[in-house]
Design a protein around this motif. Structure first.
Motif, PDB file in Angstrom:
ATOM      1  N   PRO A  93      28.700  38.770  23.654  1.00  0.00           N
ATOM      2  CA  PRO A  93      29.983  39.482  23.751  1.00  0.00           C
ATOM      3  C   PRO A  93      29.964  40.447  24.935  1.00  0.00           C
ATOM      4  CG  PRO A  93      29.144  39.555  21.507  1.00  0.00           C
ATOM      5  CD  PRO A  93      28.041  38.992  22.363  1.00  0.00           C
ATOM      6  N   TYR A  94      31.138  40.752  25.456  1.00  0.00           N
ATOM      7  CA  TYR A  94      31.230  41.759  26.513  1.00  0.00           C
ATOM      8  C   TYR A  94      30.859  43.121  25.940  1.00  0.00           C
ATOM      9  CZ  TYR A  94      33.519  38.863  30.012  1.00  0.00           C
ATOM     10  OH  TYR A  94      33.799  37.915  30.958  1.00  0.00           O
ATOM     11  N   LEU A  95      30.125  43.893  26.726  1.00  0.00           N
ATOM     12  CA  LEU A  95      29.784  45.271  26.382  1.00  0.00           C
ATOM     13  C   LEU A  95      30.284  46.171  27.502  1.00  0.00           C
ATOM     14  CD1 LEU A  95      26.111  44.936  25.097  1.00  0.00           C
ATOM     15  CD2 LEU A  95      28.190  45.182  23.740  1.00  0.00           C
ATOM     16  N   CYS A  96      30.760  47.327  27.130  1.00  0.00           N
ATOM     17  CA  CYS A  96      31.238  48.293  28.112  1.00  0.00           C
ATOM     18  C   CYS A  96      30.062  49.164  28.561  1.00  0.00           C
ATOM     19  CB  CYS A  96      32.337  49.161  27.520  1.00  0.00           C
ATOM     20  SG  CYS A  96      33.004  50.330  28.720  1.00  0.00           S
ATOM     21  N   PHE A  97      29.866  49.232  29.876  1.00  0.00           N
ATOM     22  CA  PHE A  97      28.824  50.078  30.446  1.00  0.00           C
ATOM     23  C   PHE A  97      29.407  51.259  31.210  1.00  0.00           C
ATOM     24  CE2 PHE A  97      26.034  46.241  29.993  1.00  0.00           C
ATOM     25  CZ  PHE A  97      25.250  46.787  29.005  1.00  0.00           C
ATOM     26  N   GLY A  98      30.640  51.584  30.891  1.00  0.00           N
ATOM     27  CA  GLY A  98      31.216  52.823  31.386  1.00  0.00           C
ATOM     28  C   GLY A  98      31.835  52.746  32.763  1.00  0.00           C
ATOM     29  N   ARG A  99      31.853  53.918  33.381  1.00  0.00           N
ATOM     30  CA  ARG A  99      32.598  54.123  34.620  1.00  0.00           C
ATOM     31  C   ARG A  99      31.755  53.830  35.853  1.00  0.00           C
ATOM     32  NH1 ARG A  99      33.434  60.079  33.795  1.00  0.00           N
ATOM     33  NH2 ARG A  99      31.318  59.756  33.052  1.00  0.00           N
ATOM     34  N   LEU A 100      32.444  53.390  36.900  1.00  0.00           N
ATOM     35  CA  LEU A 100      31.796  53.053  38.157  1.00  0.00           C
ATOM     36  C   LEU A 100      32.378  53.851  39.310  1.00  0.00           C
ATOM     37  CD1 LEU A 100      31.872  49.152  37.895  1.00  0.00           C
ATOM     38  CD2 LEU A 100      29.934  50.652  37.394  1.00  0.00           C
ATOM     39  N   THR A 101      31.546  54.106  40.293  1.00  0.00           N
ATOM     40  CA  THR A 101      32.003  54.654  41.560  1.00  0.00           C
ATOM     41  C   THR A 101      31.475  53.751  42.673  1.00  0.00           C
ATOM     42  OG1 THR A 101      30.102  56.117  41.816  1.00  0.00           O
ATOM     43  CG2 THR A 101      32.045  57.028  40.740  1.00  0.00           C
ATOM     44  N   TYR A 102      32.136  53.805  43.782  1.00  0.00           N
ATOM     45  CA  TYR A 102      31.807  52.970  44.935  1.00  0.00           C
ATOM     46  C   TYR A 102      30.484  53.396  45.555  1.00  0.00           C
ATOM     47  CZ  TYR A 102      32.276  51.030  49.651  1.00  0.00           C
ATOM     48  OH  TYR A 102      32.080  50.368  50.832  1.00  0.00           O
ATOM     49  N   HIS A 103      29.667  52.400  45.878  1.00  0.00           N
ATOM     50  CA  HIS A 103      28.460  52.648  46.676  1.00  0.00           C
ATOM     51  C   HIS A 103      28.599  51.980  48.041  1.00  0.00           C
ATOM     52  CE1 HIS A 103      24.363  51.883  48.173  1.00  0.00           C
ATOM     53  NE2 HIS A 103      24.134  53.101  47.709  1.00  0.00           N
ATOM     54  N   SER A 104      28.893  50.667  48.050  1.00  0.00           N
ATOM     55  CA  SER A 104      29.015  49.948  49.314  1.00  0.00           C
ATOM     56  C   SER A 104      29.651  48.587  49.061  1.00  0.00           C
ATOM     57  CB  SER A 104      27.642  49.768  49.968  1.00  0.00           C
ATOM     58  OG  SER A 104      26.814  48.964  49.148  1.00  0.00           O
ATOM     59  N   HIS A 105      30.021  47.945  50.152  1.00  0.00           N
ATOM     60  CA  HIS A 105      30.444  46.549  50.075  1.00  0.00           C
ATOM     61  C   HIS A 105      30.205  45.886  51.425  1.00  0.00           C
ATOM     62  CE1 HIS A 105      34.202  47.841  52.002  1.00  0.00           C
ATOM     63  NE2 HIS A 105      34.544  46.583  52.114  1.00  0.00           N
ATOM     64  N   VAL A 106      30.275  44.564  51.429  1.00  0.00           N
ATOM     65  CA  VAL A 106      30.075  43.797  52.651  1.00  0.00           C
ATOM     66  C   VAL A 106      31.439  43.266  53.083  1.00  0.00           C
ATOM     67  CG1 VAL A 106      28.866  41.864  53.724  1.00  0.00           C
ATOM     68  CG2 VAL A 106      27.761  43.147  51.875  1.00  0.00           C
ATOM     69  N   PRO A 107      32.094  43.957  54.034  1.00  0.00           N
ATOM     70  CA  PRO A 107      33.415  43.497  54.489  1.00  0.00           C
ATOM     71  C   PRO A 107      33.342  42.085  55.058  1.00  0.00           C
ATOM     72  CG  PRO A 107      32.929  45.686  55.351  1.00  0.00           C
ATOM     73  CD  PRO A 107      31.652  45.146  54.744  1.00  0.00           C
ATOM     74  N   GLN A 108      34.401  41.356  54.884  1.00  0.00           N
ATOM     75  CA  GLN A 108      34.584  40.000  55.408  1.00  0.00           C
ATOM     76  C   GLN A 108      33.566  38.999  54.862  1.00  0.00           C
ATOM     77  OE1 GLN A 108      34.767  40.493  59.677  1.00  0.00           O
ATOM     78  NE2 GLN A 108      36.769  41.475  59.555  1.00  0.00           N
ATOM     79  N   SER A 109      32.872  39.353  53.792  1.00  0.00           N
ATOM     80  CA  SER A 109      32.003  38.370  53.147  1.00  0.00           C
ATOM     81  C   SER A 109      32.869  37.530  52.210  1.00  0.00           C
ATOM     82  CB  SER A 109      30.874  39.067  52.379  1.00  0.00           C
ATOM     83  OG  SER A 109      31.380  39.945  51.399  1.00  0.00           O
ATOM     84  N   HIS A 110      32.382  36.356  51.885  1.00  0.00           N
ATOM     85  CA  HIS A 110      33.124  35.515  50.946  1.00  0.00           C
ATOM     86  C   HIS A 110      32.131  34.864  49.996  1.00  0.00           C
ATOM     87  CE1 HIS A 110      36.675  33.549  49.496  1.00  0.00           C
ATOM     88  NE2 HIS A 110      35.976  32.449  49.402  1.00  0.00           N
ATOM     89  N   PRO A 111      32.157  35.192  48.738  1.00  0.00           N
ATOM     90  CA  PRO A 111      33.043  36.199  48.146  1.00  0.00           C
ATOM     91  C   PRO A 111      32.630  37.611  48.552  1.00  0.00           C
ATOM     92  CG  PRO A 111      31.510  35.399  46.499  1.00  0.00           C
ATOM     93  CD  PRO A 111      31.247  34.589  47.737  1.00  0.00           C
ATOM     94  N   LEU A 112      33.576  38.529  48.447  1.00  0.00           N
ATOM     95  CA  LEU A 112      33.296  39.927  48.776  1.00  0.00           C
ATOM     96  C   LEU A 112      32.219  40.467  47.840  1.00  0.00           C
ATOM     97  CD1 LEU A 112      36.861  41.366  49.367  1.00  0.00           C
ATOM     98  CD2 LEU A 112      35.032  41.183  51.054  1.00  0.00           C
ATOM     99  N   LYS A 113      31.225  41.111  48.412  1.00  0.00           N
ATOM    100  CA  LYS A 113      30.145  41.675  47.614  1.00  0.00           C
ATOM    101  C   LYS A 113      30.260  43.193  47.598  1.00  0.00           C
ATOM    102  CE  LYS A 113      25.181  42.071  47.010  1.00  0.00           C
ATOM    103  NZ  LYS A 113      23.853  41.697  47.480  1.00  0.00           N
TER     104      LYS A 113
END
Length: 173
Positions: A125-145
């Motif tokens: 089953p899905y479990l909630c692990f709470g709130r997230l804040t941004y750390h980083s991402h890889v622009p123009q990647s596919h799929p976006l990471k």
């Protein structure tokens, strides 16, 4: 009947947290969502859905930095200019500007995880692990990471209920 999927989570969350006007307006109607999408937008929050240990999946979502961070990949149709990606970036990066009463960061991005079990060939089953804040991402990647930080890491890892600690450890190790 086991309640394990997104529909149950969305309906229960709506019943518990939706604005009273929305609850009244949508009473008795079926809430719609894309069960194949890893993100669900609401007026006041965004849910991110992560499958861990998925069989034959070309992208691997996983916990990083002793489970203080998690990777999430945007869907196949998401790109840098997708409205939901703009909203995630805006919401995830503004957490430092918003504080709640006990000086903890506030975030409207909520993480839901489930893990593939090879022995049963089913997801937990899905479990909630709470709130997230941004750390980083890889622009123009596919799929976006993306890499997200778990705001509630300490609360989950050191929870007073051993079952919560154990579930968190089982998912993140």
């Amino acid at each position: 009947m086991d309640h394990t999927g997104k529909e149950f989570v969305i309906n229960e969350s709506f019943a518990l947290a939706a604005h009273p006007d929305d609850q009244k307006r949508l009473a008795g109607s079926r809430l719609s969502f894309n069960k194949y999408c890893g993100v669900q937008e609401f007026k006041n929050a965004i849910f991110l859905w992560i499958n861990l240990g998925s069989k034959d999946n070309p992208v691997v979502n996983d916990f990083l930095e002793d489970a203080r961070q998690v990777s999430w990949f945007g869907g196949s149709r998401m790109h840098d200019e997708s409205p939901v990606i703009h909203k995630l970036l805006k919401m995830g990066q503004q957490h430092d500007e918003k504080e709640v009463g006990d000086d903890k960061p506030h975030s409207d991005i909520i993480l839901w995880c489930r893990r593939y079990q090879t022995d049963t060939k089913k997801f937990t089953p899905y479990l909630c692990f709470g709130r997230l804040t941004y750390h980083s991402h890889v622009p123009q990647s596919h799929p976006l990471k993306f890499i997200w930080k778990l705001i509630d890491y300490d609360g989950l890892k050191n929870h007073s209920d051993k079952a919560v600690r154990d579930r968190f450890a089982a998912f993140t190790t």
